[in-house]
Design a protein around this motif. Structure first.
Motif, PDB file in Angstrom:
ATOM      1  N   GLY A 271      17.809  32.681 -37.059  1.00 44.53           N
ATOM      2  CA  GLY A 271      17.559  31.594 -36.118  1.00 44.53           C
ATOM      3  C   GLY A 271      18.338  30.339 -36.459  1.00 44.53           C
ATOM      4  N   LEU A 272      18.327  29.954 -37.732  1.00 46.50           N
ATOM      5  CA  LEU A 272      19.071  28.754 -38.146  1.00 46.50           C
ATOM      6  C   LEU A 272      20.575  28.948 -37.956  1.00 46.50           C
ATOM      7  N   THR A 273      21.064  30.163 -38.254  1.00 46.27           N
ATOM      8  CA  THR A 273      22.498  30.432 -38.060  1.00 46.27           C
ATOM      9  C   THR A 273      22.880  30.311 -36.591  1.00 46.27           C
ATOM     10  N   THR A 274      22.047  30.865 -35.718  1.00 46.91           N
ATOM     11  CA  THR A 274      22.340  30.797 -34.278  1.00 46.91           C
ATOM     12  C   THR A 274      22.340  29.359 -33.774  1.00 46.91           C
ATOM     13  N   ILE A 275      21.342  28.577 -34.179  1.00 43.87           N
ATOM     14  CA  ILE A 275      21.267  27.179 -33.728  1.00 43.87           C
ATOM     15  C   ILE A 275      22.431  26.361 -34.291  1.00 43.87           C
ATOM     16  N   ALA A 276      22.801  26.624 -35.560  1.00 36.26           N
ATOM     17  CA  ALA A 276      23.929  25.902 -36.154  1.00 36.26           C
ATOM     18  C   ALA A 276      25.225  26.200 -35.400  1.00 36.26           C
ATOM     19  N   LEU A 277      25.442  27.471 -35.051  1.00 40.23           N
ATOM     20  CA  LEU A 277      26.641  27.826 -34.293  1.00 40.23           C
ATOM     21  C   LEU A 277      26.610  27.228 -32.889  1.00 40.23           C
ATOM     22  N   GLN A 278      25.415  27.174 -32.299  1.00 40.42           N
ATOM     23  CA  GLN A 278      25.295  26.570 -30.968  1.00 40.42           C
ATOM     24  C   GLN A 278      25.639  25.083 -31.017  1.00 40.42           C
ATOM     25  N   CYS A 279      25.134  24.380 -32.023  1.00 32.65           N
ATOM     26  CA  CYS A 279      25.459  22.956 -32.171  1.00 32.65           C
ATOM     27  C   CYS A 279      26.953  22.761 -32.415  1.00 32.65           C
ATOM     28  N   LEU A 280      27.546  23.639 -33.240  1.00 37.52           N
ATOM     29  CA  LEU A 280      28.980  23.551 -33.498  1.00 37.52           C
ATOM     30  C   LEU A 280      29.781  23.823 -32.229  1.00 37.52           C
ATOM     31  N   ASN A 281      29.277  24.722 -31.415  1.00 36.79           N
ATOM     32  CA  ASN A 281      29.943  25.050 -30.164  1.00 36.79           C
ATOM     33  C   ASN A 281      29.941  23.849 -29.216  1.00 36.79           C
ATOM     34  N   VAL A 282      28.852  23.080 -29.238  1.00 36.16           N
ATOM     35  CA  VAL A 282      28.759  21.900 -28.365  1.00 36.16           C
ATOM     36  C   VAL A 282      29.619  20.758 -28.886  1.00 36.16           C
ATOM     37  N   VAL A 283      29.645  20.586 -30.215  1.00 36.60           N
ATOM     38  CA  VAL A 283      30.366  19.463 -30.810  1.00 36.60           C
ATOM     39  C   VAL A 283      31.880  19.642 -30.716  1.00 36.60           C
ATOM     40  N   LEU A 284      32.355  20.869 -31.030  1.00 34.27           N
ATOM     41  CA  LEU A 284      33.795  21.100 -31.021  1.00 34.27           C
ATOM     42  C   LEU A 284      34.354  20.977 -29.605  1.00 34.27           C
ATOM     43  N   PRO A 285      35.479  20.331 -29.469  1.00 29.29           N
ATOM     44  CA  PRO A 285      36.085  20.221 -28.129  1.00 29.29           C
ATOM     45  C   PRO A 285      36.630  21.566 -27.688  1.00 29.29           C
ATOM     46  N   LEU A 286      36.604  21.785 -26.384  1.00 34.99           N
ATOM     47  CA  LEU A 286      37.140  23.019 -25.835  1.00 34.99           C
ATOM     48  C   LEU A 286      38.662  23.027 -25.978  1.00 34.99           C
ATOM     49  N   ALA A 287      39.158  24.004 -26.726  1.00 35.98           N
ATOM     50  CA  ALA A 287      40.612  24.131 -26.862  1.00 35.98           C
ATOM     51  C   ALA A 287      41.209  24.642 -25.559  1.00 35.98           C
ATOM     52  N   ARG A 288      40.470  25.510 -24.900  1.00 36.91           N
ATOM     53  CA  ARG A 288      40.906  26.017 -23.608  1.00 36.91           C
ATOM     54  C   ARG A 288      39.665  26.485 -22.861  1.00 36.91           C
ATOM     55  N   ALA A 289      39.741  26.466 -21.580  1.00 41.58           N
ATOM     56  CA  ALA A 289      38.586  26.862 -20.783  1.00 41.58           C
ATOM     57  C   ALA A 289      38.309  28.348 -20.955  1.00 41.58           C
ATOM     58  N   VAL A 290      37.041  28.680 -20.991  1.00 41.26           N
ATOM     59  CA  VAL A 290      36.640  30.084 -21.071  1.00 41.26           C
ATOM     60  C   VAL A 290      36.495  30.598 -19.642  1.00 41.26           C
ATOM     61  N   PRO A 291      37.374  31.484 -19.216  1.00 43.68           N
ATOM     62  CA  PRO A 291      37.327  31.935 -17.820  1.00 43.68           C
ATOM     63  C   PRO A 291      36.094  32.763 -17.532  1.00 43.68           C
TER      64      PRO A 291
END
Length: 276
Positions: free
Chosen positions: A101-121
């Protein structure tokens, strides 16, 4: 895009529900409670950590490709977290849920913080074809691996034991020995012990209870005995069973009156059945 936001918003609530289920459900529960627990925890093992890792790494592809990769990355996360949980001594259901659970939430937060390098189609589902067949075979292999590993994982039982020792006090100047017991079992345990000198019972401690990870010591005054060597034994009984010696320690005393600490040897023995 809206569906993805809803999915990301549901993940923390789902993890919280899984944590509460594993933490609060009793050790024995009904079939329906087992089904609820399985339904909440299975995505944490099979999908969610890998899906968050795929999103964080900005891996592109169709739904089947990303889904397959998410499943296998989730298994990889389980392997890595299992090693860490083993080292930390928390390789149980609660430890697994917390770690995943902590790993999933940490990755989710990282996913939100990091800027999108390219759009996910948003590529639509590629219905039956080569990729779908690969995905189906991968799921069958992954499920088979879980079913094969499950019996061995359920049979794993932590090693529990009881420590028992006897040492002379003050280099034997007062003929006093200290006997100690430490409960490293998984539950509260009843103990009792006897002190035997040369085959004669000289001391007896009534039944006492120790909680897990707790210990207790007792001091016994040994009668003066001039004939040497003398064998001093301490017998430990468990759960009120005085017919079986659960632990036994002894020391051979060369000279009782000598204050020198070299006059005794401490030895240990395996549990044995007492005769007579």
């Amino acid at each position: 895009m809206m569906a993805r936001r809803v999915f990301l918003g549901i993940i923390p609530l789902w993890i919280l529900a899984a944590v509460l289920t594993v933490t609060w459900l009793p050790g024995t529960f009904s079939t329906s409670e087992k089904a609820v627990r399985l339904a909440l925890c299975a995505p944490l093992i099979l999908y969610l950590p890998g899906r968050m890792l795929v999103d964080t790494l900005r891996i592109e592809g169709d739904t089947v490709t990303r889904g397959t990769l998410a499943v296998f990355l989730s298994f990889a996360a389980c392997i890595f977290l299992g090693l860490l949980l083993h080292v930390a001594g928390h390789l149980d259901a609660r430890g697994w849920v917390y770690a995943l659970g902590l790993t999933t939430i940490a990755l989710q937060c990282l996913n939100v913080v990091l800027p999108l390098a390219r759009a996910v189609p948003a590529i639509p589902w590629a219905w039956p074809g080569r990729r779908f067949l690969i995905f189906a075979v991968s799921m069958i292999l992954a499920t088979s691996s879980v079913l094969m590993a499950r019996p061995v994982a359920l049979e794993r039982k932590p090693f529990h034991f009881t420590e028992f020792w006897m040492v002379p006090k003050w280099n034997w100047t007062n003929n006093v020995v200290t006997v100690g017991v430490r409960n490293s079992e998984d539950t509260k345990t009843l103990y009792s012990l006897d002190l035997v000198l040369g085959g004669t019972l000289i001391g007896q401690m009534p039944t006492f209870e120790l909680a897990p990870s707790s210990s207790q010591t007792f001091e016994f005054s040994v009668p003066t005995k001039t004939r040497a060597p003398a064998r001093l034994e301490a017998w430990l009984y468990k759960s009120g069973d005085r017919g079986t010696i659960y632990r036994k320690v002894w020391m051979t005393i060369d000279t009782l009156q000598s204050p020198a600490p070299t006059g005794m040897t401490l030895q240990f023995a395996d549990p044995e059945t007492k005769n007579g």
